[in-house]
Design an enzyme around this catalytic site. Sequence first.
Site, short mmCIF file in Angstrom:
data_model
loop_
_atom_site.label_atom_id
_atom_site.label_comp_id
_atom_site.label_asym_id
_atom_site.label_seq_id
_atom_site.Cartn_x
_atom_site.Cartn_y
_atom_site.Cartn_z
N PRO A 9 0.79 -1.23 0.00
CA PRO A 9 0.00 0.00 0.00
C PRO A 9 0.83 1.28 0.00
O PRO A 9 1.84 1.38 0.70
CB PRO A 9 -0.83 -0.10 1.29
CG PRO A 9 -0.16 -1.13 2.11
CD PRO A 9 0.50 -2.07 1.16
N ASN A 10 0.33 2.24 -0.76
CA ASN A 10 0.85 3.61 -0.88
C ASN A 10 2.14 3.72 -1.68
O ASN A 10 2.60 4.83 -1.94
CB ASN A 10 1.04 4.25 0.52
CG ASN A 10 -0.29 4.41 1.25
OD1 ASN A 10 -1.23 4.94 0.67
ND2 ASN A 10 -0.38 3.92 2.47
N ARG A 17 5.54 12.28 -2.99
CA ARG A 17 5.48 12.76 -1.61
C ARG A 17 6.63 12.17 -0.81
O ARG A 17 7.18 11.14 -1.19
CB ARG A 17 4.17 12.31 -0.95
CG ARG A 17 2.99 13.09 -1.40
CD ARG A 17 1.72 12.63 -0.69
NE ARG A 17 0.64 13.58 -0.92
CZ ARG A 17 -0.01 13.70 -2.06
NH1 ARG A 17 0.30 12.92 -3.08
NH2 ARG A 17 -0.97 14.59 -2.20
N TYR A 22 11.63 8.48 1.01
CA TYR A 22 11.55 7.46 -0.03
C TYR A 22 12.23 7.84 -1.34
O TYR A 22 12.24 7.06 -2.28
CB TYR A 22 10.08 7.09 -0.28
CG TYR A 22 9.41 6.54 0.97
CD1 TYR A 22 9.86 5.37 1.57
CD2 TYR A 22 8.35 7.21 1.57
CE1 TYR A 22 9.28 4.88 2.71
CE2 TYR A 22 7.76 6.73 2.74
CZ TYR A 22 8.23 5.56 3.29
OH TYR A 22 7.64 5.07 4.43
N ASN A 73 7.71 -5.90 -1.17
CA ASN A 73 7.74 -4.79 -0.21
C ASN A 73 6.31 -4.70 0.34
O ASN A 73 5.44 -4.11 -0.30
CB ASN A 73 8.15 -3.48 -0.87
CG ASN A 73 8.25 -2.36 0.17
OD1 ASN A 73 7.76 -2.49 1.29
ND2 ASN A 73 8.88 -1.26 -0.21
N ALA A 76 3.22 -0.95 4.72
CA ALA A 76 2.68 -0.91 6.10
C ALA A 76 2.20 -2.29 6.58
O ALA A 76 2.21 -2.56 7.79
CB ALA A 76 1.54 0.10 6.18
N GLU A 97 11.92 -10.10 1.49
CA GLU A 97 11.22 -8.90 1.94
C GLU A 97 12.15 -7.70 1.74
O GLU A 97 13.30 -7.75 2.19
CB GLU A 97 10.88 -9.06 3.43
CG GLU A 97 10.29 -7.82 4.06
CD GLU A 97 10.20 -7.94 5.59
OE1 GLU A 97 10.31 -9.06 6.14
OE2 GLU A 97 10.04 -6.89 6.24
N HIS A 99 12.65 -3.25 1.72
CA HIS A 99 12.16 -1.92 2.11
C HIS A 99 13.10 -0.87 1.56
O HIS A 99 14.33 -1.04 1.61
CB HIS A 99 12.09 -1.80 3.63
CG HIS A 99 11.14 -2.79 4.22
ND1 HIS A 99 9.78 -2.61 4.18
CD2 HIS A 99 11.36 -3.98 4.81
CE1 HIS A 99 9.20 -3.66 4.74
NE2 HIS A 99 10.14 -4.51 5.12
N ARG A 106 13.74 3.79 12.21
CA ARG A 106 12.62 4.74 12.22
C ARG A 106 11.80 4.54 13.49
O ARG A 106 12.34 4.19 14.52
CB ARG A 106 11.81 4.55 10.93
CG ARG A 106 12.63 4.82 9.67
CD ARG A 106 11.82 4.64 8.41
NE ARG A 106 10.71 5.58 8.35
CZ ARG A 106 9.72 5.51 7.46
NH1 ARG A 106 9.74 4.55 6.53
NH2 ARG A 106 8.74 6.39 7.48
O1 CA2 Z 1 10.64 1.63 3.46
C1 CA2 Z 1 9.76 0.95 2.93
O2 CA2 Z 1 9.88 0.47 1.81
C2 CA2 Z 1 8.43 0.74 3.66
O3 CA2 Z 1 7.97 -0.57 3.37
C3 CA2 Z 1 7.48 1.79 3.09
C4 CA2 Z 1 6.12 1.80 3.78
C5 CA2 Z 1 6.28 1.85 5.31
O4 CA2 Z 1 5.00 1.72 5.91
C6 CA2 Z 1 7.20 0.78 5.83
O5 CA2 Z 1 7.34 0.94 7.23
C7 CA2 Z 1 8.56 0.87 5.17
C8 CA2 Z 1 5.31 2.99 3.33
C9 CA2 Z 1 5.10 3.07 1.87
C10 CA2 Z 1 4.48 4.38 1.56
O6 CA2 Z 1 5.13 4.93 0.45
C11 CA2 Z 1 5.01 6.27 0.22
C12 CA2 Z 1 5.72 6.74 -0.81
C13 CA2 Z 1 5.67 8.08 -1.11
C14 CA2 Z 1 4.87 8.91 -0.36
C15 CA2 Z 1 4.14 8.42 0.69
C16 CA2 Z 1 4.20 7.08 0.98
#
Ligand code: CA2
Length: 147
Positions: A9-10, A17, A22, A73, A76, A97, A99, A106
Amino acid sequence: MKILVLHGPNLNLLGTREPGIYGNITLADLNADISALAKELGIEVAIFQSNSEGELVDKIQGALTTVDGILINPAAYTHTSVALRDAIAAVALPTVEVHLSNIHSREEFRSTSFIAPVALGQISGLGPDSYLLGLRALFSHTKKNRQ
Ligand code: CA2
């Protein structure tokens, strides 16, 4: 050799963003880098992003007879999903897995992964290289296990 690549997700928001966490790369750019490496290694990749836990579970279940490994990946869902963990354990395919950010540096809740115990390994904090290294790891693991 065929590898299923799953983005949780996201991750569709990449590049739009939170560049401080990221980076500036978009999901399309990241997928292009994954596809380029896959081509170089002679791997076929199927790449899928979903914001829905159930859709990710369906993709993992569908992978059972069709792919050699999974690069995921879980975003969340890493920190919450018994459903994803059970699906990965059930298909018993080598799963890496990954990230983008270092989940261990974090907020404390991100240090817990429901997925890591059923994964071959976890790569975290290396940006897009986390995915590329994960793909290389699945490639060499699968090759070794075929011999
Ligand atoms: O670091 C990673 O790849 C995560 O899997 C990214 C997740 C986060 O919940 C994990 O703890 C670590 C979040 C992905 C959201 O991606 C976004 C990208 C751009 C803007 C907002 C969110």
